[in-house]
Enzyme design. Structure first.
Site, PDB file in Angstrom:
ATOM      1  CB  ALA A 700     -38.860  33.350 -35.880  1.00 34.83           C
ATOM      2  CB  CYS A 872     -45.459  40.728 -33.777  1.00 38.48           C
ATOM      3  SG  CYS A 872     -44.987  39.069 -34.285  1.00 38.48           S
ATOM      4  CD  GLU A 873     -41.972  35.944 -32.334  1.00 36.04           C
ATOM      5  OE1 GLU A 873     -41.978  35.637 -31.128  1.00 36.04           O
ATOM      6  OE2 GLU A 873     -42.012  35.116 -33.247  1.00 36.04           O
ATOM      7  N   GLY A 874     -40.431  41.314 -31.100  1.00 37.68           N
ATOM      8  CA  GLY A 874     -39.654  42.312 -30.390  1.00 37.68           C
ATOM      9  C   GLY A 874     -40.522  43.243 -29.576  1.00 37.68           C
TER      10      GLY A 874
END
Length: 950
Positions: A700, A872-874
């Site tokens: 997250a 990283c997630e974006g």
């Protein structure tokens, strides 16, 4: 068994060894003599982590039989290329230019690159990429570009055009490393092959360690009527066959579905299957034997009496009328989350000038890491069950396994092994549970479990598939008037983190736009596929698959350029997100302004380079992701002043290759800047729950933000304690003499800066900050075959200030590579046909563009450590939709179900030529959207508290 004596010249020295010519591979022999820089990944020649140079040629040693290797063959492994005190230029370049992330593939790549430069000392970038492709050197972390950069820079040194000093990091004159390319602390061990991953640690376990082999029945749905272990237990070297009957606890992984509308509690998953098989990769028994070979031989002798049941291989099948419950007592569609904003969209869209609708699907995406699951377990000196593996959430085994294993709370210890990547898959505590259960069933004997790649692929979770129906409308000026969608995640066999997943659709569909009226529903349900688990951009990638496609469709319907349509609708200060709260930041127009000239150039390039045979096109997508796990997210770290004046940082910031080590380093150094430390004076003790405070899962985008703020808190406490009245600082000896503690706990919590989602309306503000990215893809579609090649990717992003350039850009390159695979080739179906990298659609270097452009455009962050947030997630959120939109721009056809494989693209083009459009019918997701929303409105529930938005 007939054995063979063989002499090999290993890294310049003749060495004698004895081997089994029929069974041993070259990799087996090299690792047996201690050359564990030769890693083992797929063991089928598809990943190249085992690459060595044999008589001047690069070979994959895992598939090279030792019987085919002549006496006195000259072999070079990573250990013979350079040492920590005498690095080869390739090793130094890998450290400096971001070639190391998880590092599991680094030795194989460096060896392969050495083979290339021995033959061709001045290669082009294209030749480097092609060399890695034909030698099957696979990387999932770096996106290839940093690897090519490293080869090109090392080649300059080898040709005498540069020096080692030129390619070695130098700290700025002021000593500040925050915002620089400071190398990862673990990089040196990784590039020299000396970093011990799970399978290397296995070789170093003490005598008496038992080897485990799992028994997977290979059915998707069946009743277990009986398990006959008698023949297996008589096999040589077998100590025991462990089944569910040997587990003294509940035999359940206790990971609750924390949402008041859930009809599942989250306790349905067995550690070892007991009554039923729910998916192809379930484990029904585990053999413990003296060697792995003997354990695997015995596993084949376990006899299963199974009654096969109808398997529902998709969410649609599982919720179709007449389908039976997969888990008895729980409906197959077990969770619904609503979203209400503004006016009823049925009325709004009826009055809109333009309306489009569509149904969308994205497949289950495999993580395709190089290192399969490896786990060790034993009883430690304090009587804890100690588990070693590659987990990205050390907390999860602690809070989910004790009842299932029959242990008292507090008697589990978890240590993260050096990890060959994960991208989310290792958040699951399932392999920890297996190993712990076995060591307990074996009276505390130490155990080690190495899964084959096929076993790992079947055992691990995947990105959940999704199905959605959507409508969107706008006025004649292109302003979006309303958006409605019905969204279902196919969560497979188990509920792991289902509530978190469902929340993503109703938070991020339409993210970045000002949409005044929304009606939506997110559903989650069972099927007999493997379970859905964390994967970078967890839940968001599916949401953007729908929303960024329908935005493009509406732009086309309104006759407005897709860039301009997005620009018109971007959120400006004062606008609210779809959860009816203001955006945390409003960087949207700034990012698009920076992208505009690149978009115009790409459009002109596509028009100039398109031919009747190969169509060029450009696509856009806006993405982003939350930072932190939501309300009540909590992190702790500790800083200690050591006797020699150095600082030790203790945390559980799990490092899966994303940079938990370098992130900790730069945050600690920046927090203690007034001490004027050299960054090499900071020591890291990480990822052992017996030694380190709980920093929380590495997911997250939370770690940099949460650990960073906790580090600042700890640093303030330590500095205040060290500071004298005259402004100078106490030494360790002075602290001890004055009775002042030298170690301080830092804490950070999000409770007071977040608002949970209302379970009845979807209104809320669950996370304190976000990241943002806009993507541009340039593609070429081959008309004759439908094959799509991405020729360039561009990403403009806002993550605030950057703490480690190397870590951030590495995450960006890797994420874009995953996005291309998600768009074009990668999929997973729960059966034996999807057992390897190639079968799952893995893309090699030649399939990924070298033309990748990244640009950071930071905006201020009020609560972020030094203005920085996770990334990283974006970075993997919506790039895949830019590719799909580019296909539509190039060929005039939209692919509604991912991946956009050549056959789908060709069929769509052929249908278009006949005046038709291939698109899915509206999906039946379990009920009518508005009937479900009306029912929710009429039957409100009370919130279960902040845990539901973890």
């Amino acid at each position: 068994m007939a054995l063979r004596k063989i002499w090999l010249n290993l890294n310049g020295a003749d060495r004698m060894m004895v081997c089994d010519p029929e069974k041993d591979t070259l990799a087996d022999v090299l690792r047996r003599v201690g050359l564990t820089g030769v890693k083992l990944g797929c063991k089928t020649g598809q990943c190249g982590v085992c690459s060595v140079i044999l008589e001047g040629e690069v070979v994959r040693s895992c598939i090279k039989k030792i019987k085919d290797v002549p006496d006195f063959s000259k072999i070079v492994t990573i250990e013979g290329i350079g040492t920590p005190t005498n690095l080869h230029p390739l090793q130094q370049a890998w450290i400096t230019y971001g070639g190391v992330q998880c590092g599991f593939c680094s030795p194989g790549f460096i060896v392969s690159a050495k083979g290339l430069l021995d033959q061709n000392p001045n290669p082009t970038r294209e030749e480097v990429r092609h060399w890695f492709t034909v030698h099957r050197n696979a990387c999932r972390c770096t996106g290839w570009k940093p690897l090519v950069d490293a080869v090109m820079e090392a080649a300059k040194v080898m040709r005498g055009e540069a020096t080692m000093e030129d390619i070695t990091f130098k700290a700025p004159p002021d000593g500040r490393i925050y915002g620089t390319n400071v190398p990862r602390p673990a990089a040196l061990a990784k590039v020299t092959g000396l970093c011990d991953y799970g399978d290397d640690i296995k070789l170093k376990m003490p005598p008496g360690t038992l080897h485990l082999a799992i028994v997977q029945p290979g059915l998707n749905h069946a009743v277990i009527k009986g398990i006959d272990c008698s023949e297996a237990e008589k096999m040589p070297g077998v100590v025991k066959v462990i089944t569910s009957k040997d587990i003294k606890g509940t035999n359940r992984i206790m990971l609750p579905v924390a949402h008041p509308r859930s009809k599942a509690d989250g306790f349905e998953r067995p550690i070892i299957a007991d009554t039923k098989v729910f998916r192809y990769g379930d484990v029904v028994a585990v053999v413990a034997a003296e060697t792995e070979e003997r354990a695997r031989a015995a596993a084949k002798k376990v006899k299963l009496d199974l009654e096969e049941l109808p398997a529902y291989m998709s969410y649609l099948d599982a919720v179709a009328p007449g389908a039976t419950e997969i888990h008895e007592g729980i409906p197959n569609e077990y969770l619904r989350m609503p979203l209400f904003k503004g006016e009823d969209t049925r009325d709004v869209l009826a009055e809109s000038d333009y309306v489009v609708e569509g149904s969308f699907y994205s497949t289950s995406q495999p993580h395709l890491i190089m290192e399969p699951d490896v786990t060790q377990a034993y009883i430690d000196e304090d009587g804890n069950v100690c588990i070693h593996n590659k987990t990205l959430a050390l907390l999860f085994p602690l809070i989910t396994l004790a009842p299932g294993l029959g242990l008292p709370d507090g008697k589990i210890r978890v240590i993260e092994n050096p990890t060959g990547a994960s991208f989310g898959s290792s958040i699951s505590p399932a392999s920890s549970a297996l190993a712990a259960a076995c060591t307990l069933a074996l009276d505390g004997a130490p155990v080690t479990l190495t899964m084959s790649y096929a076993e790992h692929n079947a055992f691990s979770g995947k990105r959940a598939a999704h199905y959605s129906n959507a409508r969107m409308g706008c006025d004649k000026n292109g302003k979006i008037t309303g958006f409605e969608f019905d969204f279902a995640y196919d969560h497979g066999a188990y509920t792991e983190m289902a509530a978190i997943l469902a929340s993503k659709a109703i938070r991020f569909a339409g993210f970045s736009y000002n949409i005044p009226n929304v009606r939506a529903l997110a559903r989650v349900g069972f099927s007999n596929q493997t379970f859905g688990t964390a994967y970078r951009s967890y839940g968001n990638s599916q949401a953007y698959t729908m929303s960024e496609a329908i935005v493009d469709m509406l732009a086309e319907k309104a006759g407005i350029d897709p860039f301009e349509f997005r620009y018109i609708n971007l959120a400006r200060p004062g606008d609210t997100n779809i959860n009816s709260y203001p955006f945390k930041e409003y960087p949207f127009t700034t990012l698009m302004d920076r992208l505009r000239p690149l978009y115009e150039e790409a459009k002109a390039r596509a028009e100039a380079q398109s031919t009747p045979e190969k169509k060029r096109g450009v696509g856009l997508a806006f993405g982003g992701y939350n930072v932190t796990g939501g309300p009540a997210d909590h992190a702790e770290v500790a800083l200690e002043l050591n006797e020699d004046g150095t600082i030790t940082h203790y945390n559980t910031w799990e490092d899966q290759g994303q940079g938990g080590d370098v992130g900790t380093l730069v945050l600690t150094h920046e927090s203690l800047r007034e001490l004027n430390l050299d960054y090499r004076q900071i020591k890291l003790v990480q990822n052992d729950t017996a030694q380190c405070p709980q920093t929380g899962p590495a997911g997250a985008n939370r770690s940099h933000y949460m650990a960073g703020n906790a580090t600042i808190n700890a640093a303030k406490k330590l500095l205040n304690a060290m500071r004298k009245d005259d402004g100078t600082y106490r030494t360790h000896a002075e602290m001890v003499a004055e009775g002042i503690p030298t170690k301080y706990l830092g804490v950070f919590d999000t409770t007071d800066i977040t608002v949970d989602l209302d379970p009845n309306t979807g209104v809320g503000d669950p996370t304190p900050v976000y990241n943002y990215a806009v993507f541009l893809a340039e593609v070429e579609v081959e008309v004759a075959t439908g094959k799509t090649k991405v020729v360039a990717m561009k990403m403009i992003y806002d993550i605030g200030a950057i703490g480690s350039i190397q870590a951030v850009e590495g995450q960006a390159y890797g994420a874009l590579t995953h996005s291309i695979g998600f768009a074009l080739s990668e999929k997973y179906i729960d059966n034996n046909k999807y057992s390897s990298l190639v079968r799952c659609g893995f893309l090699y270097a030649d399939d990924i563009p070298d033309d990748i452009y990244l640009e950071s455009v930071p905006s201020p962050r009020k609560t972020a450590p030094f203005g920085s947030v996770g990334c990283c997630e974006g970075f993997q959120s919506a790039g895949h939709v830019a590719v799909i939109n580019a296909i539509n721009n190039a060929a005039g056809v939209r692919i509604y179900d991912l991946p956009a494989t050549p056959d789908k693209v060709k069929a769509a083009m052929e249908a278009k030529a006949q005046g038709k459009e291939l698109k899915p019918e509206k999906y039946f997701l379990g009920s009518d959207l508005f009937e479900a929303l009306d029912d929710i409105a009429e039957n409100p529930v009370e919130s279960t508290g902040p845990d539901m938005a973890l």
